[in-house]
Design a protein around this motif. Sequence first.
Motif, PDB file in Angstrom:
ATOM      1  N   PRO A 232      10.427   2.414   0.504  1.00 28.55           N
ATOM      2  CA  PRO A 232      11.192   1.759   1.563  1.00 28.55           C
ATOM      3  C   PRO A 232      11.725   2.676   2.541  1.00 28.55           C
ATOM      4  O   PRO A 232      11.580   3.668   2.631  1.00 28.55           O
ATOM      5  CB  PRO A 232      12.377   1.247   0.677  1.00 28.55           C
ATOM      6  N   THR A 233      12.511   1.901   3.526  1.00 25.37           N
ATOM      7  CA  THR A 233      12.546   2.715   4.797  1.00 25.37           C
ATOM      8  C   THR A 233      13.762   3.933   4.396  1.00 25.37           C
ATOM      9  O   THR A 233      13.300   4.955   4.854  1.00 25.37           O
ATOM     10  CB  THR A 233      13.462   1.607   5.716  1.00 25.37           C
ATOM     11  N   LEU A 234      14.646   3.425   3.766  1.00 29.69           N
ATOM     12  CA  LEU A 234      15.785   4.802   3.861  1.00 29.69           C
ATOM     13  C   LEU A 234      15.615   5.497   2.613  1.00 29.69           C
ATOM     14  O   LEU A 234      15.394   4.968   1.437  1.00 29.69           O
ATOM     15  CB  LEU A 234      17.361   3.856   3.863  1.00 29.69           C
ATOM     16  N   SER A 235      16.131   6.725   2.403  1.00 31.34           N
ATOM     17  CA  SER A 235      16.301   7.486   1.430  1.00 31.34           C
ATOM     18  C   SER A 235      16.947   6.918   0.361  1.00 31.34           C
ATOM     19  O   SER A 235      16.802   7.067  -1.024  1.00 31.34           O
ATOM     20  CB  SER A 235      16.515   8.974   1.687  1.00 31.34           C
ATOM     21  N   ALA A 236      18.289   6.459   0.597  1.00 33.78           N
ATOM     22  CA  ALA A 236      19.131   5.859  -0.280  1.00 33.78           C
ATOM     23  C   ALA A 236      18.459   4.798  -0.993  1.00 33.78           C
ATOM     24  O   ALA A 236      18.873   4.673  -2.431  1.00 33.78           O
ATOM     25  CB  ALA A 236      20.412   5.545   0.367  1.00 33.78           C
TER      26      ALA A 236
ATOM     27  N   PHE B 289      10.136  -3.883  -4.678  1.00 35.31           N
ATOM     28  CA  PHE B 289       9.104  -3.034  -5.480  1.00 35.31           C
ATOM     29  C   PHE B 289       8.832  -3.758  -6.628  1.00 35.31           C
ATOM     30  O   PHE B 289       7.475  -3.947  -7.218  1.00 35.31           O
ATOM     31  CB  PHE B 289       9.797  -1.781  -5.913  1.00 35.31           C
ATOM     32  N   ARG B 290       9.635  -4.230  -7.467  1.00 37.85           N
ATOM     33  CA  ARG B 290       9.211  -5.164  -8.819  1.00 37.85           C
ATOM     34  C   ARG B 290       8.432  -6.418  -8.538  1.00 37.85           C
ATOM     35  O   ARG B 290       7.531  -6.594  -9.271  1.00 37.85           O
ATOM     36  CB  ARG B 290      10.559  -5.784  -9.337  1.00 37.85           C
ATOM     37  N   LYS B 291       8.688  -7.082  -7.160  1.00 35.35           N
ATOM     38  CA  LYS B 291       7.914  -8.136  -6.955  1.00 35.35           C
ATOM     39  C   LYS B 291       6.387  -7.589  -6.537  1.00 35.35           C
ATOM     40  O   LYS B 291       5.383  -8.293  -7.144  1.00 35.35           O
ATOM     41  CB  LYS B 291       8.252  -8.721  -5.435  1.00 35.35           C
ATOM     42  N   PHE B 292       6.275  -6.427  -5.761  1.00 35.10           N
ATOM     43  CA  PHE B 292       4.799  -6.011  -5.537  1.00 35.10           C
ATOM     44  C   PHE B 292       4.127  -5.657  -6.885  1.00 35.10           C
ATOM     45  O   PHE B 292       3.194  -6.137  -7.022  1.00 35.10           O
ATOM     46  CB  PHE B 292       4.992  -4.856  -4.940  1.00 35.10           C
ATOM     47  N   ILE B 293       4.806  -5.076  -7.900  1.00 32.77           N
ATOM     48  CA  ILE B 293       4.236  -4.545  -9.153  1.00 32.77           C
ATOM     49  C   ILE B 293       3.811  -5.776 -10.081  1.00 32.77           C
ATOM     50  O   ILE B 293       2.842  -6.080 -10.473  1.00 32.77           O
ATOM     51  CB  ILE B 293       5.253  -3.477  -9.737  1.00 32.77           C
ATOM     52  N   GLU B 294       5.140  -6.634 -10.353  1.00 31.77           N
ATOM     53  CA  GLU B 294       4.966  -7.782 -11.394  1.00 31.77           C
ATOM     54  C   GLU B 294       4.060  -8.858 -10.866  1.00 31.77           C
ATOM     55  O   GLU B 294       3.078  -9.429 -11.519  1.00 31.77           O
ATOM     56  CB  GLU B 294       6.178  -8.160 -11.603  1.00 31.77           C
TER      57      GLU B 294
ATOM     58  N   ILE C  63       1.293  -6.971   2.298  1.00 29.21           N
ATOM     59  CA  ILE C  63       2.534  -7.922   2.028  1.00 29.21           C
ATOM     60  C   ILE C  63       3.559  -7.237   2.233  1.00 29.21           C
ATOM     61  O   ILE C  63       3.926  -6.054   1.760  1.00 29.21           O
ATOM     62  CB  ILE C  63       2.468  -8.189   0.335  1.00 29.21           C
ATOM     63  N   ILE C  64       4.388  -7.969   3.120  1.00 32.55           N
ATOM     64  CA  ILE C  64       5.586  -6.985   3.913  1.00 32.55           C
ATOM     65  C   ILE C  64       6.804  -7.581   3.240  1.00 32.55           C
ATOM     66  O   ILE C  64       7.082  -8.929   3.209  1.00 32.55           O
ATOM     67  CB  ILE C  64       5.500  -7.117   5.407  1.00 32.55           C
TER      68      ILE C  64
ATOM     69  N   LYS D  76      -4.545  -5.803  -2.577  1.00 41.58           N
ATOM     70  CA  LYS D  76      -3.173  -5.940  -1.963  1.00 41.58           C
ATOM     71  C   LYS D  76      -2.535  -4.571  -2.056  1.00 41.58           C
ATOM     72  O   LYS D  76      -2.517  -3.841  -2.902  1.00 41.58           O
ATOM     73  CB  LYS D  76      -2.228  -6.996  -3.084  1.00 41.58           C
ATOM     74  N   ILE D  77      -1.643  -4.522  -0.687  1.00 38.00           N
ATOM     75  CA  ILE D  77      -0.831  -3.216  -0.749  1.00 38.00           C
ATOM     76  C   ILE D  77       0.568  -3.988  -0.284  1.00 38.00           C
ATOM     77  O   ILE D  77       0.902  -4.727   0.549  1.00 38.00           O
ATOM     78  CB  ILE D  77      -1.339  -2.265   0.477  1.00 38.00           C
ATOM     79  N   GLY D  78       1.557  -3.221  -1.074  1.00 43.12           N
ATOM     80  CA  GLY D  78       2.985  -3.641  -0.554  1.00 43.12           C
ATOM     81  C   GLY D  78       3.791  -2.750   0.413  1.00 43.12           C
ATOM     82  O   GLY D  78       3.515  -1.765   0.321  1.00 43.12           O
ATOM     83  N   LEU D  79       4.344  -3.422   1.351  1.00 40.54           N
ATOM     84  CA  LEU D  79       5.248  -2.658   2.262  1.00 40.54           C
ATOM     85  C   LEU D  79       6.612  -2.974   2.301  1.00 40.54           C
ATOM     86  O   LEU D  79       7.057  -4.130   2.695  1.00 40.54           O
ATOM     87  CB  LEU D  79       4.636  -2.853   3.705  1.00 40.54           C
TER      88      LEU D  79
END
Lengths: 292, 391, 250, 290
Positions: free
Chosen positions: B118-122, B103-108, B88-89, B45-48
């Motif tokens: 993610p898209t924006l630097s902020a 991010f936490r969902k992808f990891i946990e 997984i997007i 699985k890869i998270g986007l």
Amino acid sequence: MLEQLYNALFVGSVYALFALGFALVFSVLDILNLAHPTTFMLGAFAAYFAMTAVGLPWYVAGVLAFFVCGAFGIALDRIAFAPLRRRSAPGLSAMISSLAVTLIVVRLIELRYGGDFITFPAGAVPSLVLRIGDAVLEGIRLGIVVLSIVLMLGLTYVVRRTQLGRDLRALAENPRAARILGVDVDRAISATFFVSSALGGLAGVLLAFAYNTLDSRMGLPLELRAFTVMVVGGMGSLPGAVIGAYILGLGEVASLVYLPTELRDAFAFGLLFLVLIVRPTGLLGHRAADRV
Amino acid sequence: MARLKTAFASTFICALLVAACGGTTTPPTGTGVAATSGAPKADIKIGLATSKSGAANFYNPQQSNGALLAVEQINNAGGINGAKLQLIIEDDGSARDQGITAFRKFIEQDKVAAILGPTLSAVAAGAHPVAQQSGVPVIAISNTGLGIVGKCDYGPCDWIFRASLGEQTAVPETVKAATSKLGLKKVVIIYGDGKFELDDLTIFKDAFKANGVTVAKEIAYTAKDVDFAPFVTQAKAEGPDAIVASSLAGPAGKILDEVAKQMPGKRVIGGNGLNSAALLSNANAGLMIVGTAWSRASTDKANTDFISAYKAKFNTEPDQFAAQSHTAMLVLADALKRSGNPTDKAAVKKALEATKDLPTPLGAFSFTADHDVKQPTFVMTAKDGQFTPFQ
Amino acid sequence: MLLETAGLTKRFGGVTAVNAVDLAVDERTTLGLIGPNGAGKTTLINLISGLLTADEGAIRFAGADISREPAHRLAARGIARTFQGVRVFKGLSVLDNVLIGAHTRLRPDVLPRLAPTRGRTDPADALALLERVGLARARAGALAGELPYGDQRRLEIARALASRPRLLILDEPAAGMNPTESLALRSLMRSLVTDGLTIILIEHDVRLVMGACDRVVVLNFGRKIADGSPAEIQRDPVVREAYLGSEDAA
Amino acid sequence: METLLEFFRTYATAIAVIGISALLALSVWLTLYAGQLTLGNAAFMGVGAYVSALLGRHLDTPFPLALLSGALAAAVIAVPLGVTVFRLRGVYLAIATLAFGEIVRVILLATPITGKGQGLNGIPPKTELWHIYLSLAVVAYVLWRVQGSTVGRAWAALREDELASASQGIDVRRFKLASFVIGALIAGWAGGLSAHLTFSIDPSDFGFSKAVQILVFAVVGGIPNVLGPIVGAVVFTALPEILRPLKDYRDIFQGLILLGVIVFLPRGLVTFLDVRRTRKLERIGAADVA
């Protein structure tokens, strides 16, 4: 220097057109209509749709946008404001229901036209450029300045001279008394929203023509400006809003020329803060800020 | 009063559970490409994390489509040594806290092998530290500001890689090319008040100093400015050889129009913000000079294949965001294959670091020691609605 | 002498609403304040109760100069009032209205209330006041705005009494009351005075004023044109012509 | 058990943000309860966030002290502002506090130490869930008890009629200032907690849209009691996560739900608990907030 003056005139006109609609609804109904930027954006997209999908020329599309936004204003009142009036809800609730409408409409436009900005097809919008010496005066902007001044005079005439205008002013002073005196309150409120949203929509169309671009969030920057304009000009005063708009336009351009860059943004809000403290009723406002 | 107490107590407990009961009943499901079932090995699985809503939603659908196309191509070609890739997007809503939650969902929950975005630097400033702490490899696919890879503000960020050409590399190349070809002596920079624009401003100033070009004036606009004529009129007074737009695409378009009107013949130099398909339809797009990470005109086989495959699947032209997310997925897949064990994150990280001249739509792709992208910079301008190399 | 004003003047733009008024109110008496509409009655008591500040002249209450004191400090000194047109807290309960009236008297109870059980306000006094002005205890939980107009007026009096004032100013309390209600008001006022209260009554109901007041002051165009016993006032030609006279002619 | 633990770790940040939103909603509720419509609490949150983060970074101040200093800084700034805008009410006060918020944002953008527009990054994530929910419990409990006290009644009186309140012996200036400053204190504290949750802050986090969002929590939740703002914050912060499966249509449904709630329960979700009283309030047309 002439050019910067002309720029200030243009920006002032856009602020004025936008703020007029905002101030009209506030003066008559005491509502801060946070959906007003949406009508601004909707006007631009209505014109875009008319020109691209239906193939109408730009001036017809502009008039169409005027009426489409007017109709949207009436629908907005029916959905977001009338129910609250019937239940004598606090003014604050109206601000939030209009915010909800904004969330919905902006997202619908984004789903149809995407989040990015789009441009009118090439040549759809005339761009004749007049060069006087090294100063450059663009035709469409001159048209916008003239048209906005005509609209402002027109609106002031309607409010001052016509029966509708008297009804609106009666409604503004005291809704209950107006109703007793036989003012058709619902018709007057619908008229208020029609004129306010139509003006807002037209301002949107004109700015989109001037820059040949439109996007779903183009109205938001004007909202904060409109607050400043209405307060400086005098809450509830239409001529006040127009004068406030040109003061802000001139002030911003002047602060760009003379002030260091960081302070420029602080200028608009410093001015607003000062006016609120020294003279909360603003230049021409008749509504005392702290109504005892 | 008693009724209030019970209401208070019950709602307060529900307040804690509402996110819980809300979350579990409708667990957010990704729109992962349906991996062909029955694969002998478990799916990788890869998270986007990407902005499908909020201020930066204009990065989509291209940013998602680029990655989806790569996953499909990889799976059709046998996947990762037989195991299928599942993408997984999650929408980060252009907001820092939602980016962190994605991010936490992808990891946990999803237990992904790696994350893109993610898209924006902020948003990345909040999301990347989460992956860094959990030791999960991340490839930034559209963050071009400072402090994303190498020397990061939040301390060591060795798990973070970047496939989107950083402004620190692209801008100096653009300035060098523009200075030499146009013989620039004096420029004026017009910049916005966001994180991206302010990073660009710093990089532009250093680049111009390095090329012996004086920056006569720096003019700031804000997100609330509607008309850009005053700024260009102010810039014109300095008599610059060119205008620099350290801005995103929207304001840049308005600056292009004003410069064409008020300063005919002068060019507009810009950073990655100008690198957007939407600007190509601007009548004055020909004025811009911009360092991009991707050239549609590049004739590398990897690029031409990408463009034709993208058009076939999505029947629209790809843009730089699609090319970068596509490339990141190719680089990641290649590293997963070379790592020997895709679930061993340290091995994947080491394999990523060893990426060397991988053919991608962005050209021969490698990572620098700082995990930044090493690829040619394409200094482009625009002609007939297309980006073309700036000669 | 509980209350004394000397040369009290208040101007709004060009209009002199209160023009050099000298007033003296003895403790435990009822002073009637009458005059045609716009004579400056309400402005005068707004000055006395601190809602307005005088342009000239001084006000002394219980020996102290209160010309410059803001309204909230005067309430603490013992001056309470009702308003022309009733200004109860419509959205709050009847009981809360009276408890707010007792604001200056109730001990600050924020800290004790932090303990879940302690710091409960004892409503006994407030409920007693409701009954004294003729409102049923059962209505304590109702919203003030729900009460009929007459009851709202009575609630406003109860709220004013809650601060145990020395001087109570009533601004047209009998407006809209029927004869039996105004009779009840008169007996309430008499019992309050016997308990030691001093009252200033602004009222158009001449019968009530003449019956309830020990002395009457007449204002016209901001000036005091008469000051005497009810009987003297009724016979005084100047008053008759300026105020009562206009009634005869009608 | 494992999946619940996984779920909890995934949504730890989302649950934390809900708690912070509830604290912010309480800070605005307090000012609204005294009849003052403020859009300045986002700026106070920003002051709390930056002061606490900078103290932690440059002076190594222990976390609780940094939080307290942030909250106090916000309160200290609120005093002069409160005094200056004392005479303004309703929409005028809203716009004045909004202007103040924008001025704070511009100052943050201009001072180098705050990292200007590029934001303050790399803030150690010291905030834990129990910090947030303990603060929320304490603040909610205290405000609930104060609501029934003389101070609470004085604020309610101010909301209803300032002039009549003065005549009851209520020092209008002091009580309005108190609700304004305590609101700022709570918002500053919440700002400190929020800064140490998401590693990074930048001025745009505390602008106009944040101020409106906090106001929405309090108004949509309901003014009658402390429960209102908490319910409003929980519902409208959890909504984006709950509606996540709706993908692109998420914002639309969020807008529809907001519209539905404010139109059918204009005085707030909490008034659903006591429909009878709300009906009466509607009939009286009680002056809620300007």
